[in-house]
Design an enzyme around this catalytic site. Structure first.
Site, PDB file in Angstrom:
ATOM      1  N   SER A 127       2.385  -8.328  -3.738  1.00  0.00           N
ATOM      2  CA  SER A 127       2.311  -6.873  -3.735  1.00  0.00           C
ATOM      3  C   SER A 127       3.566  -6.220  -3.186  1.00  0.00           C
ATOM      4  O   SER A 127       3.648  -4.996  -3.134  1.00  0.00           O
ATOM      5  CB  SER A 127       1.110  -6.404  -2.901  1.00  0.00           C
ATOM      6  N   SER A 143       5.826  -1.344  -1.239  1.00  0.00           N
ATOM      7  CA  SER A 143       4.933  -2.305  -1.889  1.00  0.00           C
ATOM      8  C   SER A 143       4.633  -1.845  -3.312  1.00  0.00           C
ATOM      9  O   SER A 143       5.051  -0.764  -3.738  1.00  0.00           O
ATOM     10  CB  SER A 143       3.643  -2.449  -1.078  1.00  0.00           C
ATOM     11  N   TYR A 144       3.867  -2.663  -4.017  1.00  0.00           N
ATOM     12  CA  TYR A 144       3.576  -2.384  -5.422  1.00  0.00           C
ATOM     13  C   TYR A 144       2.928  -1.007  -5.567  1.00  0.00           C
ATOM     14  O   TYR A 144       1.921  -0.712  -4.911  1.00  0.00           O
ATOM     15  CB  TYR A 144       2.641  -3.459  -5.972  1.00  0.00           C
ATOM     16  N   PRO A 145       3.499  -0.120  -6.415  1.00  0.00           N
ATOM     17  CA  PRO A 145       3.049   1.281  -6.431  1.00  0.00           C
ATOM     18  C   PRO A 145       1.866   1.587  -7.336  1.00  0.00           C
ATOM     19  O   PRO A 145       1.497   2.748  -7.464  1.00  0.00           O
ATOM     20  CB  PRO A 145       4.307   2.022  -6.907  1.00  0.00           C
TER      21      PRO A 145
END
Length: 853
Positions: free
Chosen positions: A152, A334-336
């Site tokens: 992530s 982090s992963y949006p």
């Protein structure tokens, strides 16, 4: 030695992952497709010494499309699109991604997929697997060959943990994406083709290149038009309010609020006014203070980031997500893409705060929180996909561009706020007795700012406090009056409000919501006004009203919401892919047939809003059939219309159209036109009829004179072609319509070469230079000659003739080695290419060509 191929979703992501996994000890080389880099290093995997190869794709490897003949709008009935054959095609043919992946996978023992951890990423996993299955040592469909990394954030801890806990790609989620792609393709294309052809063929001021329908896009537009309709149909209603102003002990005036709030009967309000009008003093009957809490935010997910980006940062949701994607690949966040608003129990909140502490922007707030102890975050929703959006490494203003910094700054402040104290304040309400009526005044006093010290835009204003009143105190009345007001209509939807509605009704996903909003803006269905308000255009309004008149379900969110639920069931393995697909396609096919049958209902609305083709446009050029003037329709898409023949002819878009010297095409007698994007831009002559009805087998629809193979027309490619283009497979063609600012341009790409400005005449001769390009003859009027020694005429090669070097200017790209096309390639004259390969330039010729910049 065994080999492990690893594939990321973007080249920048591959570089970051390689650096982490190899501890910076990798070598890099450019891939065969010229875009993706391959990083290599030695390591251990599955108890073996291995060579790791990390590379990437550039998004989707493949895209779904109809097989060839069904892409022809003129020959295919749109209803056939519901049942015709589809195929997977390369998403970016120039990148040759399947070939590149197969090449890099040759002889590899393992495949590890580092694609984005969402449904689209799972879909790309299987696109990569299909591309490499013929070249790996074992089939990647074997369980012990292919692995999936789940992560992530692009941090050392996350990436190395993912490498130690590899899983398997999820085929169910990939299939749900396949189903969505096929449904959107069939439904969207069928409706879009039908209504585009129907309405563009009837109305001249319809300013839209495409009148599109989308199963998600259209309900999104429907929300905006519904709000517009609510505003238009709103009827204001009068109401009356009593206002009393008193003088405080500090000598200031305070406005009191009527406990009845408002009254819609004037006579009744007037009665209440008469009851209190003569009163000189008012008495304080109660003063009550209550402590209230303004809760800190929950952890940040995608929808909230888009909402704040629009309402607080002034950016469109599509732009916000593009920035968030970039920050993610750079390792800042982090992963949006996540629906989760709750941190996992294992999340290191203190560690992330310590990362942010050195910041000059919010460092002092972080230091205070760490010293006093952070607050446990609020409970939120765990969607089971990814952790909330959080900062992963520290950035400063100088590290990022302005918009990127705004997004990063908000994400960082939001994270800090989630572990800060709530904002606490006192609400003090004082009530007054004015005759028989009760009035009150309220104010707020800050007790503890809590999280608002870092999210300062939510801080309380200093002037919110209530003046100090004592029970039993009597205050003089400064003014008593009755005020007439009117109810007001709702405002237009903002992007933030639209995002909320789409989430509530299940229209789109966290990844596709910004795309749908961007589409209705780009297609001229809505316009973005101040405050990011979405105001529907006449086209958007008439489309939605037309759908509502024929079949309201085409625009209501209920249909798509139900489809999304079925697609989610496919992803969870609870519904059959083919059954869902067939059932949904059948429903929309019936709706399409009903729509076509009742299109007159929508057309009646278009008639009121737009003008017929026959009355639109201005006279431009003569029709080759009836010799009457055709009208030039400038509204998108620009086109010519002959009202006598009832024929419409497409034209090149996004440029200027003018008559070309009143010359005619030798094939059909239509007057020639000249298209250009400006004096320094691209230009070429064209015949309107040939442009729409190619006269030769090797020509396609949309080809102009610079691609026409007529053997002796003075405007054709055969007559004016000079050299093959080094940038693509096109040909550099002299534009005879460009005089006196002569130019030659590629008939495929944007390469332009300006030459021989102010020359009287430029012609292409039969002779060929040693480098393979055609010889050009240039004539100047004696007094304007720019040739050496002032000679009026000279022949030579544009690329090799030293006398021409100062008179030739490359406009876009670097042209190095012009390749001979031969007169035969331009229509059968001169040297034949069939006798051998075109000659390459000599070294000296290549050097002379290097002056192009």
């Amino acid at each position: 030695m065994k080999y492990v191929l690893m594939v990321a979703e973007k080249p920048s992501l591959a570089a970051s992952l390689s650096s982490i996994l190899s501890n910076g000890k990798h070598t890099s080389r450019k891939g065969s497709n010229g875009t993706c880099t391959v990083h290599e290093w030695l390591g251990h995997f599955d108890q073996n010494n291995v060579t790791f190869k990390m590379t990437s794709v550039c998004g989707h490897v493949m895209t779904l499309d109809f097989v060839g003949k069904y892409n022809n709008w003129d020959r295919v009935d749109p209803v056939e699109l519901f049942s015709c054959t589809t195929e997977k095609k390369e998403a970016s043919p120039k990148l040759k991604m399947p070939h590149f992946l197969a090449q890099e996978a040759r002889g590899c023992d393992y495949l590890i997929l580092w694609l984005d951890c969402d449904k689209e990423g799972e879909n790309i996993c299987f696109e990569v697997i299909n591309a490499v299955q013929g070249t790996m040592k074992k089939s990647p469909y074997n369980m012990d060959v292919v692995y999936r990394a789940k992560f992530s954030a692009i941090t050392e801890k996350e990436v190395k943990a993912a490498m130690l806990n590899l899983g398997k790609p999820n085929e169910n989620e990939a299939r749900s994406v396949d189903a969505r792609q096929e449904l959107d393709l069939r439904i969207g294309c069928a409706f879009t083709r039908f209504q585009t052809k129907f309405f563009q063929g009837k109305y001249g001021d319809l300013d839209a290149s495409l009148i599109s329908y989308g199963p998600c896009q259209t309900p999104t537009l429907g929300f905006c038009v519904k709000r517009h309709d609510d505003i238009q149909t709103f009827k204001p209603e009068s109401y009356w309010v009593l206002q009393v102003n008193v003088k405080t002990s500090e000598g200031r005036e305070a406005a009191l609020s009527w406990e009845r709030v408002r009254c819609f009967e004037k006579d009744i309000t007037l009665m209440f006014l008469n009851l209190i009008k003569g009163i000189q003093t008012v008495k304080v009957t109660s003063v009550v203070s209550k402590e209230k809490v303004k809760s800190r935010p929950q952890a940040l997910n995608t929808v909230e980031l888009m909402r704040v980006g629009s309402s607080g940062l002034g950016m469109g949701p599509h732009h916000v997500m593009q920035i968030a994607e970039k920050l993610y690949t750079q390792g800042y966040i982090s992963y949006p893409r996540t629906e989760t608003t709750q941190y996992p129990e294992s999340y290191d909140l203190v560690g992330t705060m310590q990362v942010l502490q050195p910041s000059s922007e919010w460092g002092s707030e972080v230091h205070t929180l760490l010293k006093e102890g952070i607050k446990p975050p609020r409970k939120g929703h765990d969607a089971g996909d990814h952790p909330p959006i959080t900062p992963m490494k520290l950035a400063s203003r100088s590290d990022l561009d302005t918009d990127s910094w705004k997004v990063y700054d908000y994400i960082a402040r939001h994270f800090i706020a989630t572990v800060a104290q709530d904002c606490k304040y006192l609400v003090t309400t004082a009530k007054f007795e004015v005759g028989t009526e009760i009035f009150s005044i309220s104010g707020k006093t800050l007790v503890s700012p809590g999280y608002t010290t870092v999210m300062h835009w939510q801080a309380m204003h200093k002037n919110d406090a209530t003046p100090a009143f004592q029970v039993g105190e009597e205050l003089p009345v400064a003014d008593v009056k009755m005020v007439e007001c009117q109810t007001s209509p709702p405002d237009y939807l903002t992007e933030a409000e639209l995002i909320t509605l789409m989430e509530k009704h299940g229209i789109g996903t966290d990844a596709s919501i910004p795309v749908h909003i961007n589409n209705i803006c780009q297609r001229n269905y809505v316009q973005v006004a101040a405050g990011r308000k979405l105001i529907p255009t006449p086209l958007g309004i008439v489309l939605v009203h037309g759908y509502q008149k024929i079949d309201p379900e085409l625009v209501l969110p209920t249909m798509r919401s139900a489809v999304e639920k079925q697609l989610n069931l496919i992803g969870q393995g609870l519904a059959d892919y083919q059954s869902v697909l067939d059932h949904t396609v059948d429903i929309f096919k019936l709706k399409f047939l009903y729509f076509v049958k009742n299109i007159d209902g929508m057309d009646q609305l278009f008639e009121v809003t737009f003008s017929p083709l026959a009355t639109a446009g201005k006279a431009q050029s003569r029709c080759g059939k009836c010799r009457r003037y055709m009208k030039y329709i400038q509204a998108k898409p620009s086109r010519l219309h002959c009202s006598h023949c009832d024929e419409t002819y497409s034209l090149p878009q996004n440029g200027n159209i003018r008559i070309y010297k009143e010359l005619k095409c030798p094939l059909d007698d239509f007057e020639l036109l000249s298209w250009s994007t400006g004096v320094r831009g691209k230009s070429f002559p064209l015949c309107p009829y040939c442009y729409n009805h190619p006269p030769f087998r090797d020509m396609k629809k949309g080809y102009a004179c610079n691609s026409c193979t007529h053997p002796n027309c003075p405007h054709s490619f055969s007559t004016n072609g000079i050299s093959t283009c080094n940038e693509c497979d096109g040909v550099l063609v002299l534009d005879p319509a460009s005089a006196p600012k002569w130019k030659m341009g590629c008939n495929r790409c944007d390469v332009i070469i300006h030459l021989f400005e102010d020359a009287h005449k430029v012609t292409v001769e039969d002779n060929v230079c040693e480098c393979g390009a055609q010889i050009v003859n240039v004539e100047y009027k004696s007094e304007k000659s720019k040739l050496p020694k002032g000679v009026p005429e000279m022949s030579g090669c544009v690329f090799c003739c030293q006398e021409f070097s100062s008179l030739v200017e490359k406009h876009r790209a670097v042209a190095s080695k012009p390749v001979a096309i031969g007169k035969s390639a331009r229509g059968g004259r001169g040297r034949s290419r069939a006798k051998g390969r075109p000659r390459q330039p000599k070294d000296k010729m290549a050097q002379l060509a290097a002056y192009f910049v």
